[in-house]
Motif scaffolding. Structure first.
Motif, PDB file in Angstrom:
ATOM      1  N   PRO A  33       5.828  65.702 -75.597  1.00 53.20           N
ATOM      2  CA  PRO A  33       6.310  66.024 -76.999  1.00 53.20           C
ATOM      3  C   PRO A  33       7.212  65.087 -77.565  1.00 53.20           C
ATOM      4  O   PRO A  33       8.100  64.653 -76.688  1.00 53.20           O
ATOM      5  CB  PRO A  33       6.590  67.585 -77.156  1.00 53.20           C
ATOM      6  N   LEU A  34       7.331  64.828 -78.679  1.00 51.27           N
ATOM      7  CA  LEU A  34       8.332  63.881 -79.391  1.00 51.27           C
ATOM      8  C   LEU A  34       9.217  64.689 -80.488  1.00 51.27           C
ATOM      9  O   LEU A  34       8.592  65.308 -81.170  1.00 51.27           O
ATOM     10  CB  LEU A  34       7.520  62.628 -80.067  1.00 51.27           C
ATOM     11  N   LEU A  35      10.406  64.372 -80.526  1.00 52.36           N
ATOM     12  CA  LEU A  35      11.229  64.729 -81.555  1.00 52.36           C
ATOM     13  C   LEU A  35      11.197  63.849 -82.513  1.00 52.36           C
ATOM     14  O   LEU A  35      10.376  62.569 -82.430  1.00 52.36           O
ATOM     15  CB  LEU A  35      12.791  64.470 -81.112  1.00 52.36           C
ATOM     16  N   SER A  36      11.232  64.117 -83.825  1.00 52.03           N
ATOM     17  CA  SER A  36      11.107  63.046 -84.896  1.00 52.03           C
ATOM     18  C   SER A  36      12.244  63.205 -85.836  1.00 52.03           C
ATOM     19  O   SER A  36      12.873  64.036 -86.264  1.00 52.03           O
ATOM     20  CB  SER A  36      10.034  63.698 -85.911  1.00 52.03           C
ATOM     21  N   PRO A  37      12.779  61.690 -86.044  1.00 49.75           N
ATOM     22  CA  PRO A  37      13.781  61.641 -87.156  1.00 49.75           C
ATOM     23  C   PRO A  37      13.030  61.640 -88.466  1.00 49.75           C
ATOM     24  O   PRO A  37      11.849  61.528 -88.703  1.00 49.75           O
ATOM     25  CB  PRO A  37      14.076  60.188 -86.885  1.00 49.75           C
ATOM     26  N   PRO A  38      13.855  61.874 -89.369  1.00 47.65           N
ATOM     27  CA  PRO A  38      13.113  61.785 -90.757  1.00 47.65           C
ATOM     28  C   PRO A  38      12.832  60.403 -91.098  1.00 47.65           C
ATOM     29  O   PRO A  38      13.478  59.594 -90.981  1.00 47.65           O
ATOM     30  CB  PRO A  38      14.650  62.417 -91.876  1.00 47.65           C
ATOM     31  N   ILE A  39      11.462  60.478 -91.725  1.00 45.84           N
ATOM     32  CA  ILE A  39      10.973  59.182 -92.121  1.00 45.84           C
ATOM     33  C   ILE A  39      10.664  58.958 -93.457  1.00 45.84           C
ATOM     34  O   ILE A  39      10.193  60.048 -94.025  1.00 45.84           O
ATOM     35  CB  ILE A  39       9.607  59.018 -91.157  1.00 45.84           C
ATOM     36  N   VAL A  48       7.849  63.596 -91.331  1.00 45.39           N
ATOM     37  CA  VAL A  48       8.045  63.700 -89.903  1.00 45.39           C
ATOM     38  C   VAL A  48       7.019  63.342 -89.223  1.00 45.39           C
ATOM     39  O   VAL A  48       5.482  63.308 -89.726  1.00 45.39           O
ATOM     40  CB  VAL A  48       8.710  65.128 -89.345  1.00 45.39           C
ATOM     41  N   LEU A  49       7.011  63.130 -87.918  1.00 48.11           N
ATOM     42  CA  LEU A  49       5.732  62.493 -87.258  1.00 48.11           C
ATOM     43  C   LEU A  49       4.592  63.734 -87.192  1.00 48.11           C
ATOM     44  O   LEU A  49       3.325  63.238 -87.278  1.00 48.11           O
ATOM     45  CB  LEU A  49       6.030  62.350 -85.700  1.00 48.11           C
ATOM     46  N   GLY A  50       4.900  64.897 -87.134  1.00 48.68           N
ATOM     47  CA  GLY A  50       3.959  65.962 -87.131  1.00 48.68           C
ATOM     48  C   GLY A  50       2.998  65.746 -88.576  1.00 48.68           C
ATOM     49  O   GLY A  50       1.773  66.384 -88.518  1.00 48.68           O
ATOM     50  N   ASP A  51       3.642  65.139 -89.474  1.00 50.21           N
ATOM     51  CA  ASP A  51       2.670  65.063 -90.627  1.00 50.21           C
ATOM     52  C   ASP A  51       1.450  63.960 -90.499  1.00 50.21           C
ATOM     53  O   ASP A  51       0.631  64.056 -91.262  1.00 50.21           O
ATOM     54  CB  ASP A  51       3.666  64.143 -92.134  1.00 50.21           C
ATOM     55  N   PHE A  52       1.644  63.602 -89.398  1.00 46.60           N
ATOM     56  CA  PHE A  52       0.651  62.307 -89.014  1.00 46.60           C
ATOM     57  C   PHE A  52      -0.440  63.098 -88.063  1.00 46.60           C
ATOM     58  O   PHE A  52      -1.314  62.397 -87.488  1.00 46.60           O
ATOM     59  CB  PHE A  52       1.127  61.375 -88.685  1.00 46.60           C
ATOM     60  N   LEU A 127      18.242  58.122 -81.134  1.00 44.96           N
ATOM     61  CA  LEU A 127      18.382  59.392 -80.640  1.00 44.96           C
ATOM     62  C   LEU A 127      17.138  60.243 -80.502  1.00 44.96           C
ATOM     63  O   LEU A 127      16.985  60.931 -79.316  1.00 44.96           O
ATOM     64  CB  LEU A 127      19.592  60.173 -81.369  1.00 44.96           C
ATOM     65  N   ALA A 128      16.301  60.155 -81.337  1.00 48.31           N
ATOM     66  CA  ALA A 128      15.049  60.916 -81.210  1.00 48.31           C
ATOM     67  C   ALA A 128      13.916  60.452 -80.315  1.00 48.31           C
ATOM     68  O   ALA A 128      13.296  61.199 -79.766  1.00 48.31           O
ATOM     69  CB  ALA A 128      14.537  60.973 -82.710  1.00 48.31           C
ATOM     70  N   LEU A 129      13.830  59.029 -80.214  1.00 46.64           N
ATOM     71  CA  LEU A 129      12.889  58.427 -79.559  1.00 46.64           C
ATOM     72  C   LEU A 129      13.343  57.751 -78.404  1.00 46.64           C
ATOM     73  O   LEU A 129      12.683  57.122 -77.504  1.00 46.64           O
ATOM     74  CB  LEU A 129      12.148  57.369 -80.601  1.00 46.64           C
ATOM     75  N   ARG A 145       1.831  63.650 -79.489  1.00 47.91           N
ATOM     76  CA  ARG A 145       2.468  63.457 -78.299  1.00 47.91           C
ATOM     77  C   ARG A 145       2.357  62.210 -77.894  1.00 47.91           C
ATOM     78  O   ARG A 145       1.508  61.605 -77.996  1.00 47.91           O
ATOM     79  CB  ARG A 145       1.847  64.450 -77.113  1.00 47.91           C
ATOM     80  N   GLU A 146       3.548  61.760 -76.991  1.00 50.40           N
ATOM     81  CA  GLU A 146       3.553  60.288 -76.603  1.00 50.40           C
ATOM     82  C   GLU A 146       2.448  60.150 -75.467  1.00 50.40           C
ATOM     83  O   GLU A 146       2.577  60.851 -74.496  1.00 50.40           O
ATOM     84  CB  GLU A 146       4.956  59.943 -76.070  1.00 50.40           C
ATOM     85  N   ILE A 147       1.694  59.056 -75.416  1.00 47.80           N
ATOM     86  CA  ILE A 147       0.722  59.064 -74.308  1.00 47.80           C
ATOM     87  C   ILE A 147       0.743  57.479 -73.868  1.00 47.80           C
ATOM     88  O   ILE A 147       0.349  57.187 -72.724  1.00 47.80           O
ATOM     89  CB  ILE A 147      -0.615  59.389 -74.703  1.00 47.80           C
TER      90      ILE A 147
END
Length: 169
Positions: A33-39, A48-52, A127-129, A145-147
């Motif tokens: 799982p990944l943390l997401s910075p504000p994009i 955020v990454l979840g939007d994708f 910090l997030a990635l 999730r990072e693969i």
């Protein structure tokens, strides 16, 4: 057999071939799982990454002042043109201190037409990635999730890159 031929024979198996001769990612067996910075997108919307989620994402962290980043952007643009759609997207994340405007200037300068443009604060992305250098590219599955992760530039137009990503779609 002499010592030198023996050493040469042992070392030859460990020498990597050219980057283009292999796929860009060693795929993880345990997606993380990944943390997401504000994009920020060009319209000023914070995402955020979840939007994708729902698509395979090639997240490329780059900056205009990074020569290898600049060199690989045209290939990323072509990759988005070739595979981009409801199942896959290249997400180029600019981390220039100057903000998204600096990234837009670079896009216009070299004629990128397929890539969307996103920006995030460099420290928050770091910090997030937890990346070390630029460019860094993360392969993200449909559940965000990072693969796979690649440090450094790659020829994103290579048959191996296109094949590896296509196989995930």
């Amino acid at each position: 057999m002499g010592r030198r031929p023996l050493l040469v024979g042992l070392v030859a198996g460990f020498i990597a071939g050219p980057a283009q001769a292999r796929p860009p990612f060693r795929l993880r067996k345990d997606p993380q799982p990944l943390l997401s910075p504000p994009i920020q997108d060009e319209a000023g919307t914070t995402r955020v990454l979840g939007d994708f989620a729902g698509r395979v994402i090639l997240l490329n962290i780059w900056a205009t002042w990074c020569p290898p980043c600049r060199e690989e952007m045209p290939a990323l643009d072509r990759l988005e043109g070739l595979l981009g759609g409801p199942d896959f997207a290249v997400l180029p994340l600019c981390i220039d201190e100057g903000g998204i405007e600096r990234g837009r200037g670079f896009y216009d300068e070299i004629g990128l037409v397929n890539l969307p443009l996103y920006w995030a604060e460099p420290l928050r992305v770091q910090l997030a990635l937890a990346f070390i250098g630029l460019p860094t590219t993360l392969l993200i599955d449909r559940e965000t999730r990072e693969i796979g992760r690649l440090q450094g530039p790659f020829d994103w137009g290579s048959d191996e890159a296109v094949r590896q990503i296509s196989d995930l779609l």
